[in-house]
Design a protein around this motif. Sequence first.
Motif, short mmCIF file in Angstrom:
data_model
loop_
_atom_site.label_atom_id
_atom_site.label_comp_id
_atom_site.label_asym_id
_atom_site.label_seq_id
_atom_site.Cartn_x
_atom_site.Cartn_y
_atom_site.Cartn_z
N TYR A 177 54.45 -9.30 14.47
CA TYR A 177 55.20 -10.14 13.55
C TYR A 177 54.29 -10.89 12.56
O TYR A 177 54.77 -11.46 11.59
CB TYR A 177 56.06 -11.13 14.34
N ARG A 178 53.03 -10.89 12.86
CA ARG A 178 52.13 -11.52 11.90
C ARG A 178 52.03 -10.69 10.63
O ARG A 178 51.79 -11.22 9.55
CB ARG A 178 50.74 -11.70 12.51
N TYR A 179 52.15 -9.41 10.82
CA TYR A 179 51.97 -8.51 9.68
C TYR A 179 53.28 -7.90 9.19
O TYR A 179 53.30 -7.22 8.19
CB TYR A 179 50.99 -7.40 10.06
N ALA A 180 54.32 -8.13 9.94
CA ALA A 180 55.59 -7.53 9.55
C ALA A 180 56.17 -8.25 8.34
O ALA A 180 55.78 -9.37 8.00
CB ALA A 180 56.55 -7.58 10.72
N GLU A 181 57.07 -7.59 7.72
CA GLU A 181 57.80 -8.22 6.63
C GLU A 181 58.51 -9.47 7.16
O GLU A 181 58.98 -9.50 8.30
CB GLU A 181 58.83 -7.25 6.07
N PRO A 182 58.58 -10.49 6.33
CA PRO A 182 59.18 -11.74 6.82
C PRO A 182 60.67 -11.67 7.10
O PRO A 182 61.28 -12.66 7.48
CB PRO A 182 58.88 -12.73 5.68
N SER A 183 61.23 -10.52 6.91
CA SER A 183 62.66 -10.40 7.15
C SER A 183 63.03 -10.70 8.61
O SER A 183 64.16 -11.09 8.90
CB SER A 183 63.14 -9.00 6.78
N TRP A 184 62.04 -10.55 9.48
CA TRP A 184 62.35 -10.83 10.88
C TRP A 184 62.69 -12.31 11.07
O TRP A 184 63.45 -12.67 11.98
CB TRP A 184 61.19 -10.43 11.79
#
Length: 451
Positions: A177-184
């Motif tokens: 989640y550090r690198y995922a799109e902020p949509s999470w």
Amino acid sequence: MMPVLVSPEIANKFKEKWMMLHPEDQDNVSGSVHFDDSLTSLHWLQNFSILSANPERTPSSGCHPQHLFYNKNQQGGTDSPSSPPAGDTAATGMPQTPGNPTTSCSSLTNSDAPQQAGLYITAQTNPSEEIDYKTNRHVKPPYSYATLICMAMQASNKTKITLSAIYSWITENYCYYRYAEPSWQNSIRHNLSLNKCFMKVPRQKDEPGKGGFWQIDPQYADMFVNGVFKRRRMPATNFNTQRQSKMLSSPSSSYGSQCSQTGQQMGMVHFQSPVPGNKRKQVFPKRGSKLARVSKSPLLTTDIKTSDILRGDFDLASVFDDVLSGNDSTFEDLDINTALSSLGCEMELSSQIQHGPGYSNEDEQACAYLEANGMMGCNMEDFHQQHHQQVQVHPQYYEGMFTDQFHQHQQHPWEIKEEVQAIPLTLDHGYGLCEGFFSEMQLWERAESYL
DNA sequence: GGTTGTTTAGGAGAGT
DNA sequence: ACTCTCCTAAACAACC
């Protein structure tokens, strides 16, 4: 239909007694006894093993959410009817985020090989392939957002937690989640808003900061089994009347419209008053009284320390004896403490775990437990019956689990959640899953007389 | 403007 | 086939 027991020793004793009363079950042809376990066998539980895991914890989080699962008998095995790799309801078949490099455990690259503990192995993957979700940015953790939120809340060790704190905990503990799109983050917010299990606690007027706080609604705390959010479907026949009415009175929403089946395993012991104006929380009346009882649940009373369990100091046999002899220890106690420990949080139980003055005897305590689990509505006779059934059956399930997993491996209980969840832990669950067995058990006053 | 919170919509997967 | 759960996306409003 015969009962199926996991522990060979107990099962054998049981079998002997059973055959004394049911000689017709004897297989005359082979001379052996067939235990029909096609539907109820939990033998696959014994095939579950947990590899050792580094007990290191993230100091800041106080929680150790990484996992290490390994079904040692998975090759072509059909003995595990529902042994998902993780306890999360979303763990299996969870859609992966489009566009992410790799979301499959089996496609884990060598560069992502775990450097330390916190490894996770799915039942579908080669046991040698391990995933460290804390450092692996490519693999999405197999936990639903609700579970992640719950983890963050528990790890915070506070009454309430802000949205940003949830973000922080997740990004801190799950590299993905550090690198995922902020949509999470949108999904997190969406989950908090829509999921009835989460309730907002507004800031005090003089409290600086942005946004409110969030906590788990105690009324839905039982949706968390060992820290894992559970929202399994339930057979309609297993609903108790209160929950049915709850569901009927609830607006039909894909989130939060169902209450789960197990009780208080999350061990949420800090609760604030619900938000008076929270429209999502106004559905159910009488929460105040219920809340009070929850905190006094006998479930929160135990002499068994989870640390002992995890150290291998846990003497199941003695507990079994206690249970059979009617002592206070029940296996719900184990579970909630396991859940608490699994979160690695220093929950302030001392002030919470107290026998309420109104629960001077076992039945009242258990009754409170039932109420806390939404079980009230059954009369005490029913309760007596079910309660006895419960404590008589659980050890049989637990024995294999504890000896196989707790004793052999010192690991973080996050990693055992699936085994635990697969076991009927409460009256709701146990009665439903062992219905056939209980129907036979009702012929006897106490199962212990057969052992 | 950024963050927080609510709501709606739709798709995928799994359970019934 | 239907239902349910979960996820994703998006719009919108309120707040700091």
